[in-house]
Scaffold this active site. Structure first.
Site, PDB file in Angstrom:
ATOM      1  N   THR A 167      50.020  22.288 -30.738  1.00 45.53           N
ATOM      2  CA  THR A 167      49.284  21.858 -31.936  1.00 45.53           C
ATOM      3  C   THR A 167      49.358  20.338 -32.079  1.00 45.53           C
ATOM      4  O   THR A 167      48.360  19.695 -32.449  1.00 45.53           O
ATOM      5  CB  THR A 167      49.871  22.552 -33.189  1.00 45.53           C
ATOM      6  OG1 THR A 167      49.848  23.958 -32.955  1.00 45.53           O
ATOM      7  CG2 THR A 167      49.089  22.223 -34.444  1.00 45.53           C
ATOM      8  N   ARG A 200      79.446  49.728 -22.091  1.00 50.15           N
ATOM      9  CA  ARG A 200      78.320  49.280 -21.261  1.00 50.15           C
ATOM     10  C   ARG A 200      78.213  47.759 -21.191  1.00 50.15           C
ATOM     11  O   ARG A 200      78.745  47.052 -22.049  1.00 50.15           O
ATOM     12  CB  ARG A 200      76.997  49.804 -21.850  1.00 50.15           C
ATOM     13  CG  ARG A 200      76.813  51.285 -21.638  1.00 50.15           C
ATOM     14  CD  ARG A 200      75.611  51.779 -22.419  1.00 50.15           C
ATOM     15  NE  ARG A 200      75.306  53.161 -22.055  1.00 50.15           N
ATOM     16  CZ  ARG A 200      74.567  53.978 -22.796  1.00 50.15           C
ATOM     17  NH1 ARG A 200      74.064  53.566 -23.949  1.00 50.15           N
ATOM     18  NH2 ARG A 200      74.329  55.200 -22.379  1.00 50.15           N
ATOM     19  N   GLY A 220      62.017  31.931 -25.689  1.00 48.98           N
ATOM     20  CA  GLY A 220      62.423  30.591 -25.251  1.00 48.98           C
ATOM     21  C   GLY A 220      62.036  30.433 -23.788  1.00 48.98           C
ATOM     22  O   GLY A 220      62.754  30.881 -22.902  1.00 48.98           O
ATOM     23  N   ARG A 221      60.861  29.846 -23.592  1.00 52.93           N
ATOM     24  CA  ARG A 221      60.349  29.735 -22.215  1.00 52.93           C
ATOM     25  C   ARG A 221      61.049  28.648 -21.428  1.00 52.93           C
ATOM     26  O   ARG A 221      61.459  28.838 -20.299  1.00 52.93           O
ATOM     27  CB  ARG A 221      58.843  29.450 -22.239  1.00 52.93           C
ATOM     28  CG  ARG A 221      58.037  30.693 -22.500  1.00 52.93           C
ATOM     29  CD  ARG A 221      56.576  30.404 -22.485  1.00 52.93           C
ATOM     30  NE  ARG A 221      56.153  29.706 -23.694  1.00 52.93           N
ATOM     31  CZ  ARG A 221      54.901  29.432 -23.984  1.00 52.93           C
ATOM     32  NH1 ARG A 221      53.949  29.769 -23.154  1.00 52.93           N
ATOM     33  NH2 ARG A 221      54.590  28.829 -25.101  1.00 52.93           N
ATOM     34  N   GLY A 236      53.516  23.597 -33.186  1.00 53.05           N
ATOM     35  CA  GLY A 236      54.452  23.169 -32.154  1.00 53.05           C
ATOM     36  C   GLY A 236      53.840  22.121 -31.242  1.00 53.05           C
ATOM     37  O   GLY A 236      52.887  21.419 -31.633  1.00 53.05           O
ATOM     38  N   ASP A 296      61.282  28.237 -31.348  1.00 46.53           N
ATOM     39  CA  ASP A 296      61.986  27.763 -30.141  1.00 46.53           C
ATOM     40  C   ASP A 296      62.810  26.503 -30.372  1.00 46.53           C
ATOM     41  O   ASP A 296      63.655  26.164 -29.554  1.00 46.53           O
ATOM     42  CB  ASP A 296      60.977  27.485 -29.014  1.00 46.53           C
ATOM     43  CG  ASP A 296      60.204  28.725 -28.620  1.00 46.53           C
ATOM     44  OD1 ASP A 296      60.711  29.828 -28.871  1.00 46.53           O
ATOM     45  OD2 ASP A 296      59.095  28.584 -28.066  1.00 46.53           O
ATOM     46  N   GLN A 300      61.430  38.482 -33.388  1.00 47.45           N
ATOM     47  CA  GLN A 300      62.053  37.189 -33.730  1.00 47.45           C
ATOM     48  C   GLN A 300      61.115  36.290 -34.528  1.00 47.45           C
ATOM     49  O   GLN A 300      61.540  35.309 -35.128  1.00 47.45           O
ATOM     50  CB  GLN A 300      62.455  36.437 -32.447  1.00 47.45           C
ATOM     51  CG  GLN A 300      63.543  37.129 -31.672  1.00 47.45           C
ATOM     52  CD  GLN A 300      63.548  36.690 -30.211  1.00 47.45           C
ATOM     53  OE1 GLN A 300      64.333  35.850 -29.817  1.00 47.45           O
ATOM     54  NE2 GLN A 300      62.669  37.256 -29.401  1.00 47.45           N
ATOM     55  N   THR A 345      58.271  25.879 -34.923  1.00 43.36           N
ATOM     56  CA  THR A 345      58.437  26.788 -33.786  1.00 43.36           C
ATOM     57  C   THR A 345      59.810  27.436 -33.850  1.00 43.36           C
ATOM     58  O   THR A 345      60.804  26.772 -34.175  1.00 43.36           O
ATOM     59  CB  THR A 345      58.287  26.108 -32.399  1.00 43.36           C
ATOM     60  OG1 THR A 345      58.764  27.021 -31.397  1.00 43.36           O
ATOM     61  CG2 THR A 345      59.051  24.822 -32.253  1.00 43.36           C
ATOM     62  N   ARG A 371      72.350  48.404 -19.991  1.00 42.85           N
ATOM     63  CA  ARG A 371      71.131  48.669 -20.771  1.00 42.85           C
ATOM     64  C   ARG A 371      70.524  47.323 -21.203  1.00 42.85           C
ATOM     65  O   ARG A 371      71.244  46.336 -21.367  1.00 42.85           O
ATOM     66  CB  ARG A 371      71.433  49.479 -22.033  1.00 42.85           C
ATOM     67  CG  ARG A 371      71.852  50.908 -21.775  1.00 42.85           C
ATOM     68  CD  ARG A 371      70.700  51.783 -21.298  1.00 42.85           C
ATOM     69  NE  ARG A 371      71.103  53.169 -21.222  1.00 42.85           N
ATOM     70  CZ  ARG A 371      71.698  53.744 -20.178  1.00 42.85           C
ATOM     71  NH1 ARG A 371      71.978  53.014 -19.106  1.00 42.85           N
ATOM     72  NH2 ARG A 371      72.023  55.018 -20.204  1.00 42.85           N
TER      73      ARG A 371
HETATM   74  O1  F6P Z   1      56.298  29.333 -28.571  1.00 39.91           O
HETATM   75  C1  F6P Z   1      56.629  30.413 -29.357  1.00 39.91           C
HETATM   76  C2  F6P Z   1      56.733  31.688 -28.559  1.00 39.91           C
HETATM   77  O2  F6P Z   1      57.199  32.683 -29.430  1.00 39.91           O
HETATM   78  C3  F6P Z   1      57.597  31.602 -27.305  1.00 39.91           C
HETATM   79  O3  F6P Z   1      58.971  31.657 -27.568  1.00 39.91           O
HETATM   80  C4  F6P Z   1      57.067  32.783 -26.521  1.00 39.91           C
HETATM   81  O4  F6P Z   1      57.320  32.605 -25.161  1.00 39.91           O
HETATM   82  C5  F6P Z   1      55.603  32.759 -26.831  1.00 39.91           C
HETATM   83  O5  F6P Z   1      55.447  32.085 -28.064  1.00 39.91           O
HETATM   84  C6  F6P Z   1      54.955  34.125 -26.915  1.00 39.91           C
HETATM   85  O6  F6P Z   1      53.580  33.971 -27.086  1.00 39.91           O
HETATM   86  P1  F6P Z   1      52.605  35.165 -27.520  1.00 39.91           P
HETATM   87  O7  F6P Z   1      52.745  35.341 -29.004  1.00 39.91           O
HETATM   88  O8  F6P Z   1      51.256  34.686 -27.119  1.00 39.91           O
HETATM   89  O9  F6P Z   1      53.035  36.408 -26.780  1.00 39.91           O
END
Ligand code: F6P
Length: 404
Positions: A161, A218, A226-227, A158, A183, A330, A181, A322
């Site tokens: 890298t 609920r 997805g950060r 990604g 993401d 994922q 990735t 919940r």
């Molecule tokens: O960038 C890929 C990712 O899966 C992000 O979606 C997630 O925030 C992060 O990596 C999680 O990283 P780790 O595997 O270090 O917990």
């Protein structure tokens, strides 16, 4: 720093010495832009690495690179273990037809990976207070590339890298990148492999949660990775008909989320399905940090925003809520057929780029066609969902709330 002896030595500003080891010392002209170096097909031995967080389809790329390179072009392929860490520690192994047999549909990466091993900012230890000490170990990496007699690298990963690859390119190492990735947030490619699988997994989870949500009347919150980019959440949410979708690109108003849940309840809808990105945040608020990995060059790990929203919505609406956080599920398991196909095309194209001398580029998909872009233009960038994204517009037309 470029080693003063060996294969990365630059002869003058427009010509370089390459491949002394295969008996063809010579000067090969290359284009002025560092992104597209045309040296002819002088690549005989390539290194392959998978860097950053793993994702489904990595093995399919490794297989495609190896089969194309060994079978089609008679190159030697050297697998580098655990991403850039393998280059730092000089851990490699040859890849052959046998070593890539039966891995097309296998999740993870047979080479291993690391998201803590940026050579320019590598944690070499801790001080007396336990604080990590970072050093630039690029010299060590260049030495090992030379020891392993690698003419070029295929870096599968990604944005992190690609940033690492970009720095190696600056030191004269020919690199081709392959965009990976879940993401789907790499610049200049409309798709990365791994994304389709992650969306399928997340959509399957939403479908399953819908039935239990309906039974118990609920509000169900489902948190996805997805950060900074909400591609997985938007696509899985749209695929499964989520009622509310919260993504990092569109900060939400908690009152609007509550209003949608109450409105559905008043209209006799039995439940509300909310898809949330881990990087979603309220207007004027902050992301929810799960942990800080101090040794990592990119130390923040998100997680838990859905629990915070769950509490707020439950308190304000008195509806029963919940939460499910999908997390690394994922990233695991078999790639979808679509990701296997994409990974195979990407891996094959990466070798073709090396052979044709089009180095320092990343394979990309643009308007449905395979192409390539300069790695320098991808490094340290992220592709976020634009305001006019067609799926965003379609979802709004379907009545989905984005908490705006
Ligand atoms: O960038 C890929 C990712 O899966 C992000 O979606 C997630 O925030 C992060 O990596 C999680 O990283 P780790 O595997 O270090 O917990």
């Amino acid at each position: 720093m470029r080693p003063q002896s060996g294969r990365w030595k630059v002869a003058d500003s427009s010509r370089r010495v390459v491949r002394s080891e295969i008996g063809c010392w010579g000067y090969f002209p290359f284009a002025k832009t560092p992104e597209r170096v045309t040296v002819g097909s002088n690549v005989k031995r390539i290194g392959v690495l998978t860097g950053g967080g793993d994702c489904p389809g990595l093995n399919a790329v490794i297989r495609a690179v190896t089969k194309s390179a060994v079978g089609h072009h008679r190159l030697a392929v050297i697998g580098i273990e655990d991403g850039y860490l393998g280059l730092i520690e000089n851990r490699v192994r040859p890849l052959t037809f046998d070593s890539v047999a039966n891995i097309l549909d296998e999740g993870g990466t047979v080479l291993g990976t690391s998201n803590r091993a940026d050579p320019s900012h590598y944690c070499t230890g801790h001080d007396t207070q336990g604080k990590p000490i970072f050093e630039d170990v690029t010299d060590r990496v260049l030495r090992h590339i030379e020891q392993q007699q690698l003419d070029a690298l295929v870096c599968i990963g990604g944005d992190g890298t690609m940033s690492g690859a970009s720095r190696l390119i600056d030191h004269g190492v020919p690199v081709v990148g392959v965009p990976k990735t879940i993401d789907n947030d790499l610049m200049h490619t409309e798709v990365t492999f791994g994304f389709d699988t992650a969306v399928s997994i997340a959509s399957d989870a939403l479908d399953r949660i819908r039935t239990t949500a309906s039974s118990h009347h609920r509000v169900m919150f489902v948190e996805m990775m997805g950060r900074n980019a909400g591609w997985i959440t938007l696509h899985a949410g749209a695929a499964s008909g989520a009622d509310v979708i919260l993504i990092p690109e569109l900060p939400f108003d908690i009152d609007k989320v509550c209003a949608r849940c109450l409105d559905r309840s008043r209209r006799g809808k039995a439940y509300t399905l909310v898809a949330i990105s881990e990087g979603a945040m309220p207007v004027g608020g902050k992301v929810v940090v799960d942990r800080v990995v101090h040794e990592s060059p990119d130390p923040i790990r998100l997680g838990g925003v859905s629990e915070v929203i769950n509490e707020q919505v439950a308190e304000r609406t008195r509806l029963e809520c919940r939460t499910t956080i999908l997390g690394h599920v994922q990233r695991g398991g078999k790639p979808t057929a679509r990701d296997r196909v994409l990974a195979t095309q990407f891996g094959h194209r990466a070798v073709e780029l090396l052979i044709s001398g089009e180095h320092n580029r990343m394979v990309a998909m643009q308007r449905g066609a395979l192409t390539s872009v300069p790695i320098h233009e991808v490094a340290d960038q992220q592709r976020l969902i634009p305001q006019n994204d067609p799926l965003l517009e379609a979802s709004r037309a379907m009545g989905v709330s984005f908490g705006e």
